[in-house]
Design an enzyme around this catalytic site. Structure first.
Site, PDB file in Angstrom:
ATOM      1  N   CYS A  94      -5.314   7.769   9.793  1.00 42.13           N
ATOM      2  CA  CYS A  94      -5.372   7.066  11.086  1.00 42.13           C
ATOM      3  C   CYS A  94      -4.981   8.008  12.213  1.00 42.13           C
ATOM      4  CB  CYS A  94      -4.399   5.886  11.081  1.00 42.13           C
ATOM      5  SG  CYS A  94      -4.869   4.569   9.964  1.00 42.13           S
TER       6      CYS A  94
ATOM      7  N   ASP B 210       4.349   0.048  11.924  1.00 47.03           N
ATOM      8  CA  ASP B 210       3.119  -0.565  11.414  1.00 47.03           C
ATOM      9  C   ASP B 210       2.977  -2.035  11.836  1.00 47.03           C
ATOM     10  OD1 ASP B 210       2.469   1.828  10.247  1.00 47.03           O
ATOM     11  OD2 ASP B 210       3.206   1.283   8.254  1.00 47.03           O
TER      12      ASP B 210
ATOM     13  N   ARG C  60      -8.641  -0.694   4.521  1.00 47.29           N
ATOM     14  CA  ARG C  60      -7.755   0.344   3.975  1.00 47.29           C
ATOM     15  C   ARG C  60      -6.362  -0.206   3.684  1.00 47.29           C
ATOM     16  NH1 ARG C  60      -7.150   5.370   7.466  1.00 47.29           N
ATOM     17  NH2 ARG C  60      -5.834   5.801   5.675  1.00 47.29           N
TER      18      ARG C  60
ATOM     19  N   LYS D 126       0.835  -1.214   0.000  1.00 45.46           N
ATOM     20  CA  LYS D 126       0.000   0.000   0.000  1.00 45.46           C
ATOM     21  C   LYS D 126       0.865   1.259   0.000  1.00 45.46           C
ATOM     22  CE  LYS D 126      -1.805   1.469   4.097  1.00 45.46           C
ATOM     23  NZ  LYS D 126      -1.386   2.843   4.440  1.00 45.46           N
ATOM     24  N   ASN D 127       1.882   1.284   0.880  1.00 46.02           N
ATOM     25  CA  ASN D 127       2.622   2.527   1.072  1.00 46.02           C
ATOM     26  C   ASN D 127       3.639   2.818  -0.028  1.00 46.02           C
ATOM     27  OD1 ASN D 127       1.051   3.039   3.246  1.00 46.02           O
ATOM     28  ND2 ASN D 127       2.567   2.414   4.785  1.00 46.02           N
TER      29      ASN D 127
ATOM     30  N   ARG E  87       0.319  14.450  13.460  1.00 44.03           N
ATOM     31  CA  ARG E  87       0.810  14.077  12.126  1.00 44.03           C
ATOM     32  C   ARG E  87       0.884  15.328  11.247  1.00 44.03           C
ATOM     33  NH1 ARG E  87      -1.828   8.657   9.876  1.00 44.03           N
ATOM     34  NH2 ARG E  87       0.216   8.509   8.894  1.00 44.03           N
TER      35      ARG E  87
HETATM   36  N1  EPU Z   1       6.457  14.154  11.621  1.00 44.99           N
HETATM   37  C1  EPU Z   1       6.903  15.384  12.015  1.00 44.99           C
HETATM   38  N2  EPU Z   1       6.871  16.408  11.116  1.00 44.99           N
HETATM   39  C2  EPU Z   1       6.419  16.240   9.863  1.00 44.99           C
HETATM   40  C3  EPU Z   1       5.972  14.972   9.442  1.00 44.99           C
HETATM   41  C4  EPU Z   1       6.005  13.926  10.360  1.00 44.99           C
HETATM   42  O1  EPU Z   1       7.295  15.568  13.158  1.00 44.99           O
HETATM   43  O2  EPU Z   1       6.391  17.215   9.094  1.00 44.99           O
HETATM   44  C5  EPU Z   1       6.420  13.064  12.610  1.00 44.99           C
HETATM   45  C6  EPU Z   1       4.977  12.658  12.885  1.00 44.99           C
HETATM   46  O3  EPU Z   1       4.422  13.466  13.892  1.00 44.99           O
HETATM   47  C7  EPU Z   1       5.116  11.230  13.313  1.00 44.99           C
HETATM   48  C8  EPU Z   1       6.366  10.755  12.572  1.00 44.99           C
HETATM   49  O4  EPU Z   1       6.994  11.917  12.054  1.00 44.99           O
HETATM   50  O5  EPU Z   1       5.324  11.176  14.693  1.00 44.99           O
HETATM   51  C9  EPU Z   1       6.114   9.808  11.431  1.00 44.99           C
HETATM   52  O6  EPU Z   1       5.425  10.451  10.415  1.00 44.99           O
HETATM   53  P1  EPU Z   1       5.709  10.193   8.872  1.00 44.99           P
HETATM   54  O7  EPU Z   1       5.440  11.478   8.162  1.00 44.99           O
HETATM   55  O8  EPU Z   1       7.009   9.525   8.671  1.00 44.99           O
HETATM   56  O9  EPU Z   1       4.590   9.145   8.575  1.00 44.99           O
HETATM   57  P2  EPU Z   1       3.605   9.180   7.364  1.00 44.99           P
HETATM   58  O10 EPU Z   1       4.395   9.514   6.168  1.00 44.99           O
HETATM   59  O11 EPU Z   1       2.429   9.969   7.712  1.00 44.99           O
HETATM   60  C10 EPU Z   1       3.911   6.724   6.623  1.00 44.99           C
HETATM   61  C11 EPU Z   1       3.006   5.562   6.379  1.00 44.99           C
HETATM   62  C12 EPU Z   1       2.469   5.079   7.706  1.00 44.99           C
HETATM   63  C13 EPU Z   1       3.651   4.644   8.564  1.00 44.99           C
HETATM   64  C14 EPU Z   1       4.631   5.824   8.728  1.00 44.99           C
HETATM   65  C15 EPU Z   1       5.889   5.458   9.459  1.00 44.99           C
HETATM   66  C16 EPU Z   1       2.127   5.999   4.182  1.00 44.99           C
HETATM   67  C17 EPU Z   1       0.981   6.334   3.330  1.00 44.99           C
HETATM   68  N3  EPU Z   1       1.933   5.961   5.495  1.00 44.99           N
HETATM   69  O12 EPU Z   1       3.129   7.706   7.272  1.00 44.99           O
HETATM   70  O13 EPU Z   1       1.637   3.966   7.441  1.00 44.99           O
HETATM   71  O14 EPU Z   1       3.198   4.248   9.832  1.00 44.99           O
HETATM   72  O15 EPU Z   1       5.002   6.320   7.432  1.00 44.99           O
HETATM   73  O16 EPU Z   1       6.572   4.458   8.788  1.00 44.99           O
HETATM   74  O17 EPU Z   1       3.199   5.730   3.677  1.00 44.99           O
HETATM   75  C18 EPU Z   1      -0.144   2.477   7.840  1.00 44.99           C
HETATM   76  O18 EPU Z   1       0.141   1.955   6.747  1.00 44.99           O
HETATM   77  O19 EPU Z   1      -0.953   1.962   8.645  1.00 44.99           O
HETATM   78  C19 EPU Z   1       0.514   3.739   8.211  1.00 44.99           C
HETATM   79  C20 EPU Z   1       0.074   4.524   9.184  1.00 44.99           C
END
Ligand code: EPU
Length: 427
Positions: free
Chosen positions: A124, A312, A405, A28-29, A129
């Site tokens: 989620c 995850d 999802r 998915k990601n 975030r």
């Molecule tokens: N963060 C910051 N500042 C930012 C962005 C993020 O501090 O500008 C912090 C967030 O607060 C959080 C951490 O960084 O504590 C992780 O956030 P990140 O942006 O890395 O996560 P994401 O990109 O929103 C993706 C995956 C998630 C997975 C995370 C971590 C996708 C679509 N989603 O989320 O997947 O948990 O990376 O590996 O790629 C899932 O599949 O169930 C899922 C939640």
């Protein structure tokens, strides 16, 4: 087994030992950013091995809303996208609030068309975030961004290469900036970039499109911008989280399962911990055999950006800890509120003490009891499915729309491996 799209509940009777083979779907990601990357070109893009998931359907709707031509052949797991005629540049609130990954269209739109708009992304509920990393990067590349209570309006005549330092190695932040940099004028460097396998995959997909990138998959990325990109044809890499979820299911049921189409190097953070807890893992090419050996021992996991243990799989591994003898510890260091599933596991008899919102102690082994529980998000839903597999009696998991999802027909796959599991249709 047919995916029951209307079903809201999964029912499991615990106790079956999982055995057999199962094929792992595309990740998915990686699918979501790969689809967004199609906005970088007017040529046709073809993705294969695409999982049929709610989030993928949301991305299909989003790209169509923007004016792209999208054909999702679900039976053959193929998506064809042509973004020649993009007519809208604002991602609509009704789609963005469903899925944080909607924000991934911002980088490509801004870079190719000089315009992008979005409300603050939903998804989620795992704690805070933000998308500051993305916004700060776009600004450094020359974008003007207006922020108000409805969201963000971004514009730039053209993006320019810049030196970017990420305060946190955000997964989608890295992908957004990487995509934006491909069509920027000049060189962009991204330091402290995320290095998940899905990001390395997107880097190589962008290279297939003609982008000039070095170091993707490491914390130091360099992108030399080009004037145009071409279409791509690629197959999505295997979903290490789906594979990990089923591997843990095999380990806790004393099962013996072969997972097909899995990447060994991407699984190391999990397989190391599975072996440490007492399960056996064997590899043959891209097949992984996982065997439970009757007794699991307590461990510690620290969820961290890759190659740390994947956040995850943190909830799923917590179920294994309820079955391990001794006192295990979970540290969630990625999100600040991702242990809420503990409340649902306690309903099933788990001995979990939250030290704080990012740390828990789990004592085992505990004989879990079937109960009525609810999925709070994608991965907590999967954790409850695993708990149901080892619980005595019947477990009913509500709100399984979250599971849809991120897992394509998890019920069908577990049923094939011998689990007593089914969807309950609405009456
Ligand atoms: N963060 C910051 N500042 C930012 C962005 C993020 O501090 O500008 C912090 C967030 O607060 C959080 C951490 O960084 O504590 C992780 O956030 P990140 O942006 O890395 O996560 P994401 O990109 O929103 C993706 C995956 C998630 C997975 C995370 C971590 C996708 C679509 N989603 O989320 O997947 O948990 O990376 O590996 O790629 C899932 O599949 O169930 C899922 C939640």
């Amino acid at each position: 087994m047919q995916v029951a799209l209307e079903a809201k509940t999964i029912v499991l009777s615990g106790g079956a030992r999982l055995t057999g083979r199962v094929g792992i779907d595309g990740a998915k990601n990686a699918t979501l950013p790969a689809m967004a990357a199609a906005l970088l070109t007017e040529e046709e893009c073809l993705l294969e091995n695409v999982p049929v998931l709610e989030d993928v359907l949301v991305m299909v709707d989003l790209l169509r809303w923007l004016g792209a031509d999208v054909d999702f052949d679900q039976e053959n797991h193929r998506v064809r996208i042509c973004a020649r005629n993009v007519t809208q540049f604002d991602a609509p609130a009704h789609l963005v609030e469903k899925m944080r990954a909607s924000f991934l269209v911002s980088g490509p739109l801004l870079s190719r068309f000089g315009r992008a708009g979005s409300t603050a992304p939903g998804g989620c509920k795992l704690g805070s975030r933000p998308v500051d990393v993305d916004l700060r990067g776009f600004r450094r590349m020359g974008a003007h961004i207006d922020v108000d209570e409805t969201g963000y309006q971004m514009s730039a005549h053209r993006l320019y290469g810049a030196e970017l330092y990420m305060d946190y190695p955000s997964h989608t932040g890295t992908e957004n900036l990487l995509m934006a940099a491909t069509l920027a004028r000049g060189t962009t460097t991204i330091v402290n970039a995320a290095s998940e396998p899905e990001i390395a995959f997107i880097g190589s997909l962008l290279e297939d499109m003609g982008a000039r990138i070095k170091g993707v998959g490491t914390p130091h990325i360099r992108v030399d911008g080009v004037d145009r990109l071409r279409g791509y044809r690629v197959a999505i890499l295997p979903d290490r989280i789906e594979a990990g979820t089923i591997a843990i299911a095999a380990a806790i049921t004393d099962g013996e399962v072969i997972l097909e189409h899995v990447s060994e190097k991407d699984m190391v953070p999990l397989t190391s911990k599975l072996r440490e807890a007492g399960a056996e893992v064997w590899w043959s090419a891209d097949s992984m055999l996982i065997r439970g050996r009757g007794k699991l021992t307590a461990t510690e996991i620290q969820a961290l950006p890759f190659p740390g243990f994947p956040t995850d799989l943190q909830a799923a591994f917590a179920v294994l800890m309820t079955q391990a003898s001794g006192s295990s510890r979970v540290y969630e260091r990625v999100f600040n509120d991702r242990l809420r599933y503990g409340e649902e596991l306690r309903r099933m008899g788990a001995d979990i003490q939250d030290v704080d919102k990012q740390q828990a102690i789990i004592n085992g082994p505990t004989r879990l009891r079937g109960a009525d529980v609810r999925a709070l998000d994608i991965r907590s839903g999967a954790c409850l499915v695993l708990a149901g597999l080892v619980a005595e009696g019947e477990t009913r998991i509500g709100e399984i729309q979250h599971l849809r999802r991120g897992y394509e027909d998890i019920v069908g796959k577990l049923d094939k491996l011998g689990a007593q599991v089914s969807y309950v249709e609405p009456v």
